[in-house]
Design a protein around this motif. Sequence first.
Motif, PDB file in Angstrom:
ATOM      1  N   ALA A  15      41.760  18.389  64.851  1.00  9.81           N
ATOM      2  CA  ALA A  15      40.770  17.340  65.101  1.00  9.81           C
ATOM      3  C   ALA A  15      40.901  16.768  66.511  1.00  9.81           C
ATOM      4  N   GLU A  16      42.113  16.576  66.982  1.00  9.41           N
ATOM      5  CA  GLU A  16      42.299  15.999  68.313  1.00  9.41           C
ATOM      6  C   GLU A  16      41.809  16.968  69.395  1.00  9.41           C
ATOM      7  N   GLU A  17      42.130  18.237  69.264  1.00  9.71           N
ATOM      8  CA  GLU A  17      41.667  19.238  70.230  1.00  9.71           C
ATOM      9  C   GLU A  17      40.136  19.307  70.233  1.00  9.71           C
ATOM     10  N   ALA A  18      39.531  19.316  69.059  1.00  6.27           N
ATOM     11  CA  ALA A  18      38.070  19.366  68.959  1.00  6.27           C
ATOM     12  C   ALA A  18      37.444  18.131  69.602  1.00  6.27           C
ATOM     13  N   ALA A  19      37.955  16.954  69.283  1.00  4.23           N
ATOM     14  CA  ALA A  19      37.403  15.712  69.831  1.00  4.23           C
ATOM     15  C   ALA A  19      37.517  15.686  71.355  1.00  4.23           C
ATOM     16  N   ASN A  20      38.644  16.121  71.878  1.00  2.00           N
ATOM     17  CA  ASN A  20      38.808  16.170  73.336  1.00  2.00           C
ATOM     18  C   ASN A  20      37.837  17.161  73.969  1.00  2.00           C
ATOM     19  N   PHE A  21      37.598  18.288  73.309  1.00  2.00           N
ATOM     20  CA  PHE A  21      36.631  19.259  73.816  1.00  2.00           C
ATOM     21  C   PHE A  21      35.228  18.649  73.842  1.00  2.00           C
ATOM     22  N   TYR A  22      34.793  18.053  72.738  1.00  2.00           N
ATOM     23  CA  TYR A  22      33.458  17.451  72.684  1.00  2.00           C
ATOM     24  C   TYR A  22      33.308  16.380  73.764  1.00  2.00           C
ATOM     25  N   ALA A  23      34.341  15.571  73.944  1.00  2.00           N
ATOM     26  CA  ALA A  23      34.294  14.508  74.958  1.00  2.00           C
ATOM     27  C   ALA A  23      34.188  15.088  76.368  1.00  2.00           C
ATOM     28  N   SER A  24      34.746  16.269  76.581  1.00  2.00           N
ATOM     29  CA  SER A  24      34.693  16.878  77.917  1.00  2.00           C
ATOM     30  C   SER A  24      33.346  17.546  78.196  1.00  2.00           C
ATOM     31  N   VAL A  25      32.582  17.859  77.161  1.00  2.00           N
ATOM     32  CA  VAL A  25      31.342  18.621  77.321  1.00  2.00           C
ATOM     33  C   VAL A  25      30.104  17.730  77.299  1.00  2.00           C
ATOM     34  N   PHE A  26      30.022  16.797  76.370  1.00  2.00           N
ATOM     35  CA  PHE A  26      28.785  16.067  76.129  1.00  2.00           C
ATOM     36  C   PHE A  26      28.817  14.665  76.727  1.00  2.00           C
TER      37      PHE A  26
END
Length: 158
Positions: free
Chosen positions: A15-26
Motif C-alpha cells: 500500500a505504501e509503495e502504491a500510494a507513493n507511486f500515485y502521488a508521484s504521477v497524478f
Amino acid sequence: MISKNTICLWYDKDAEEAANFYASVFPDSKVTAVHRAPGDFPGGQQGQVLTVEFTVCGVPCVGLNGGPIFKHSEAFSFQIATDNQEETDRYWNAIIGNGGAASECGWCKDKWGLSWQITPRVLTDAMAKGGEVAQRAFQAMMKMSKIDVAQIEAAVRG
C-alpha cells in the motif's frame, strides 16, 4: 484525519509503495499518513505498515495491507479525465511503465492490479452529445487500447 467518506483499497503488502507511486504521477495527489502495527497480529509483526492515507487527484483513499486474500478487479477503477494527448500519454505510460498492463478502450491496470481509465475529455464530451457523434466516437474508441485524441476528434468531425 480520515475524511467522512474515503475509498479503502486492499493491497497484499504494498500500500505504501502504491500510494507513493500515485502521488508521484497524478496532480493533487499525496501521501498524508502511514500507520504501522502497534503489535504483532495474525500474519504480521509489530512495525509493519497497516494502512496508508493518501489522495489521488483530490480523492481521499486508504490503502490497507490486508494480505493476499482479496484482489483488485475491474469492478472498481479510477477514471482520470485528461485534457490532451500529452496528458493522456503521461498517465498511461507511467502506469504501464511501472509494471502495469494495457487493456482496451482507455483502460489499463497498475502493477498492484488496480484498474484505471485514462479518458480524454474529448471522448466523454463526444459521448455526451449522443446521436451520430457519440456513435462515431464510440466506434473509434472500440478499436483503441490507449485513447488517441486525434482519432476521436476526427470521428467527432465525421
